[in-house]
Write a protein that holds these residues in place. Structure first.
Motif, PDB file in Angstrom:
ATOM      1  N   TRP A  87       0.831  -1.194   0.000  1.00  0.00           N
ATOM      2  CA  TRP A  87       0.000   0.000   0.000  1.00  0.00           C
ATOM      3  C   TRP A  87       0.866   1.244   0.000  1.00  0.00           C
ATOM      4  O   TRP A  87       1.845   1.321   0.729  1.00  0.00           O
ATOM      5  CB  TRP A  87      -0.897   0.011   1.242  1.00  0.00           C
ATOM      6  CG  TRP A  87      -2.037  -0.925   1.115  1.00  0.00           C
ATOM      7  CD1 TRP A  87      -2.035  -2.261   1.371  1.00  0.00           C
ATOM      8  CD2 TRP A  87      -3.338  -0.599   0.671  1.00  0.00           C
ATOM      9  NE1 TRP A  87      -3.264  -2.795   1.117  1.00  0.00           N
ATOM     10  CE2 TRP A  87      -4.091  -1.792   0.685  1.00  0.00           C
ATOM     11  CE3 TRP A  87      -3.960   0.564   0.255  1.00  0.00           C
ATOM     12  CZ2 TRP A  87      -5.418  -1.839   0.305  1.00  0.00           C
ATOM     13  CZ3 TRP A  87      -5.284   0.520  -0.120  1.00  0.00           C
ATOM     14  CH2 TRP A  87      -5.996  -0.665  -0.095  1.00  0.00           C
ATOM     15  N   SER A  88       0.471   2.210  -0.807  1.00  0.00           N
ATOM     16  CA  SER A  88       1.151   3.499  -0.809  1.00  0.00           C
ATOM     17  C   SER A  88       0.235   4.498  -0.115  1.00  0.00           C
ATOM     18  O   SER A  88      -0.888   4.739  -0.545  1.00  0.00           O
ATOM     19  CB  SER A  88       1.430   3.955  -2.242  1.00  0.00           C
ATOM     20  OG  SER A  88       1.998   5.233  -2.222  1.00  0.00           O
ATOM     21  N   ILE A  89       0.734   5.053   0.973  1.00  0.00           N
ATOM     22  CA  ILE A  89      -0.082   5.963   1.765  1.00  0.00           C
ATOM     23  C   ILE A  89       0.274   7.410   1.458  1.00  0.00           C
ATOM     24  O   ILE A  89      -0.264   8.333   2.007  1.00  0.00           O
ATOM     25  CB  ILE A  89       0.090   5.618   3.266  1.00  0.00           C
ATOM     26  CG1 ILE A  89      -0.327   4.178   3.471  1.00  0.00           C
ATOM     27  CG2 ILE A  89      -0.690   6.542   4.165  1.00  0.00           C
ATOM     28  CD1 ILE A  89      -0.164   3.636   4.834  1.00  0.00           C
ATOM     29  N   SER A 120       1.929  -6.477  11.740  1.00  0.00           N
ATOM     30  CA  SER A 120       3.223  -5.807  11.718  1.00  0.00           C
ATOM     31  C   SER A 120       3.658  -5.633  10.271  1.00  0.00           C
ATOM     32  O   SER A 120       3.996  -6.611   9.589  1.00  0.00           O
ATOM     33  CB  SER A 120       4.259  -6.603  12.503  1.00  0.00           C
ATOM     34  OG  SER A 120       4.259  -7.946  12.086  1.00  0.00           O
ATOM     35  N   PRO A 121       3.598  -4.388   9.756  1.00  0.00           N
ATOM     36  CA  PRO A 121       3.992  -4.165   8.370  1.00  0.00           C
ATOM     37  C   PRO A 121       5.447  -4.574   8.130  1.00  0.00           C
ATOM     38  O   PRO A 121       6.300  -4.460   9.010  1.00  0.00           O
ATOM     39  CB  PRO A 121       3.829  -2.649   8.203  1.00  0.00           C
ATOM     40  CG  PRO A 121       2.873  -2.249   9.265  1.00  0.00           C
ATOM     41  CD  PRO A 121       3.108  -3.188  10.401  1.00  0.00           C
ATOM     42  N   VAL A 122       5.680  -5.086   6.929  1.00  0.00           N
ATOM     43  CA  VAL A 122       7.029  -5.546   6.551  1.00  0.00           C
ATOM     44  C   VAL A 122       7.795  -4.375   5.985  1.00  0.00           C
ATOM     45  O   VAL A 122       7.317  -3.648   5.163  1.00  0.00           O
ATOM     46  CB  VAL A 122       6.914  -6.679   5.516  1.00  0.00           C
ATOM     47  CG1 VAL A 122       8.280  -7.120   5.054  1.00  0.00           C
ATOM     48  CG2 VAL A 122       6.126  -7.841   6.073  1.00  0.00           C
ATOM     49  N   ARG A 170       6.355   1.519   0.090  1.00  0.00           N
ATOM     50  CA  ARG A 170       5.088   0.794   0.165  1.00  0.00           C
ATOM     51  C   ARG A 170       5.039  -0.012   1.448  1.00  0.00           C
ATOM     52  O   ARG A 170       6.035  -0.567   1.887  1.00  0.00           O
ATOM     53  CB  ARG A 170       4.940  -0.128  -1.037  1.00  0.00           C
ATOM     54  CG  ARG A 170       4.708   0.627  -2.334  1.00  0.00           C
ATOM     55  CD  ARG A 170       4.212  -0.337  -3.406  1.00  0.00           C
ATOM     56  NE  ARG A 170       3.776   0.384  -4.570  1.00  0.00           N
ATOM     57  CZ  ARG A 170       2.562   0.917  -4.733  1.00  0.00           C
ATOM     58  NH1 ARG A 170       1.678   0.817  -3.784  1.00  0.00           N
ATOM     59  NH2 ARG A 170       2.232   1.544  -5.832  1.00  0.00           N
ATOM     60  N   VAL A 171       3.855  -0.083   2.036  1.00  0.00           N
ATOM     61  CA  VAL A 171       3.635  -0.837   3.266  1.00  0.00           C
ATOM     62  C   VAL A 171       3.046  -2.191   2.880  1.00  0.00           C
ATOM     63  O   VAL A 171       2.050  -2.255   2.159  1.00  0.00           O
ATOM     64  CB  VAL A 171       2.669  -0.079   4.211  1.00  0.00           C
ATOM     65  CG1 VAL A 171       2.405  -0.890   5.457  1.00  0.00           C
ATOM     66  CG2 VAL A 171       3.223   1.297   4.542  1.00  0.00           C
ATOM     67  N   ALA A 186      -8.426  -2.238  -5.218  1.00  0.00           N
ATOM     68  CA  ALA A 186      -7.164  -2.597  -4.551  1.00  0.00           C
ATOM     69  C   ALA A 186      -6.116  -3.104  -5.537  1.00  0.00           C
ATOM     70  O   ALA A 186      -4.957  -3.291  -5.152  1.00  0.00           O
ATOM     71  CB  ALA A 186      -7.421  -3.626  -3.459  1.00  0.00           C
ATOM     72  N   PHE A 187      -6.480  -3.317  -6.801  1.00  0.00           N
ATOM     73  CA  PHE A 187      -5.468  -3.627  -7.813  1.00  0.00           C
ATOM     74  C   PHE A 187      -4.499  -2.454  -7.975  1.00  0.00           C
ATOM     75  O   PHE A 187      -3.397  -2.623  -8.456  1.00  0.00           O
ATOM     76  CB  PHE A 187      -6.120  -3.934  -9.168  1.00  0.00           C
ATOM     77  CG  PHE A 187      -6.477  -5.372  -9.342  1.00  0.00           C
ATOM     78  CD1 PHE A 187      -5.535  -6.369  -9.171  1.00  0.00           C
ATOM     79  CD2 PHE A 187      -7.759  -5.728  -9.690  1.00  0.00           C
ATOM     80  CE1 PHE A 187      -5.859  -7.707  -9.345  1.00  0.00           C
ATOM     81  CE2 PHE A 187      -8.096  -7.061  -9.873  1.00  0.00           C
ATOM     82  CZ  PHE A 187      -7.153  -8.051  -9.694  1.00  0.00           C
ATOM     83  N   TYR A 188      -4.957  -1.274  -7.612  1.00  0.00           N
ATOM     84  CA  TYR A 188      -4.104  -0.072  -7.648  1.00  0.00           C
ATOM     85  C   TYR A 188      -4.121   0.522  -6.239  1.00  0.00           C
ATOM     86  O   TYR A 188      -4.859   1.458  -5.954  1.00  0.00           O
ATOM     87  CB  TYR A 188      -4.642   0.921  -8.682  1.00  0.00           C
ATOM     88  CG  TYR A 188      -3.760   2.121  -8.884  1.00  0.00           C
ATOM     89  CD1 TYR A 188      -2.481   1.987  -9.419  1.00  0.00           C
ATOM     90  CD2 TYR A 188      -4.210   3.387  -8.541  1.00  0.00           C
ATOM     91  CE1 TYR A 188      -1.677   3.093  -9.605  1.00  0.00           C
ATOM     92  CE2 TYR A 188      -3.405   4.498  -8.727  1.00  0.00           C
ATOM     93  CZ  TYR A 188      -2.141   4.351  -9.265  1.00  0.00           C
ATOM     94  OH  TYR A 188      -1.342   5.452  -9.445  1.00  0.00           O
ATOM     95  N   PRO A 189      -3.335  -0.032  -5.324  1.00  0.00           N
ATOM     96  CA  PRO A 189      -3.450   0.321  -3.900  1.00  0.00           C
ATOM     97  C   PRO A 189      -2.808   1.655  -3.516  1.00  0.00           C
ATOM     98  O   PRO A 189      -1.888   1.724  -2.718  1.00  0.00           O
ATOM     99  CB  PRO A 189      -2.758  -0.861  -3.206  1.00  0.00           C
ATOM    100  CG  PRO A 189      -1.765  -1.359  -4.196  1.00  0.00           C
ATOM    101  CD  PRO A 189      -2.381  -1.110  -5.541  1.00  0.00           C
TER     102      PRO A 189
END
Length: 196
Positions: free
Chosen positions: A54-56, A194-196, A61-62, A125-128
């Motif tokens: 995910w890009s916030i 826990s995000p990687v 990316r998370v 979500a294909f484009y997060p």
């Protein structure tokens, strides 16, 4: 077919609500619709969190590990299905206030078909990217509200003016459920994953 009203609620919603009102499918029919369509955001949430990230905004990316992604997808799925059942219960419970006596199945039909556009947002979500998900989410939410306002008077067999007030009450309850789900996901994200 389980998803036979899916195209109709997008192509011609008022006519499709009339068909839904005339048929009155069983609880198992509405339940199968919910259980299948709620898989979309759960599976897509897993895929995007584990494989795409995910890009916030700015920064890296998370991503989640596979095990955390499965736990997140399961929590999303259970929350969405529970939210639809809770909304159906509230639709049924509030009906007496608006001089309507629907069965729980009718309330479940309204809840499941109005939640469908929100569940379809899962394909985004294909484009997060956060901004994209929010934009598509607002479109899905708007269409869900539109379906609710058009469907309540038809399925509940009440005049449109009462249907408008009834649907407004249901929208308020639905938004509260949505905020609770979002808050729960934020708490779970910070506490359990826990995000990687």
């Amino acid at each position: 077919m389980i998803l036979n009203h899916l195209w109709g609620i997008y192509a011609h919603p008022k006519e499709e609500w009339q068909v839904i009102e005339q048929r009155h499918e069983s609880v198992s029919f509405s339940l199968s619709h919910i259980l299948i369509v709620a898989l979309i955001p759960a599976i897509m949430g897993y895929y995007s969190a584990v494989h795409l990230g995910w890009s916030i905004g700015v920064g890296d990316r998370v991503m989640l590990s596979s095990a955390d992604g499965i736990m997140m997808a399961t929590a999303i799925y259970m929350g969405l299905v529970g939210g639809v059942f809770g909304l159906a219960y509230m639709i049924h419970w509030m009906s007496k206030t608006f001089d309507s006596e629907p069965t729980y199945t009718q309330a479940l039909e309204i809840a499941s078909y109005t939640a469908t556009p929100l569940f379809m947002v899962g394909f985004a979500a294909f484009y997060p990217e956060l901004w994209f998900i929010i934009t598509v989410g607002l479109v899905g939410l708007s269409y869900s509200v539109y379906l609710l306002y058009t469907g309540v008077p038809i399925v509940m067999n009440i005049p449109e003016d009462k249907g408008f007030i009834y649907a407004s009450s249901v929208v308020t309850v639905g938004l509260i459920f949505l905020v609770v789900l979002m808050t729960g996901s934020i708490v779970l994200w910070g506490w359990a994953f826990s995000p990687v």
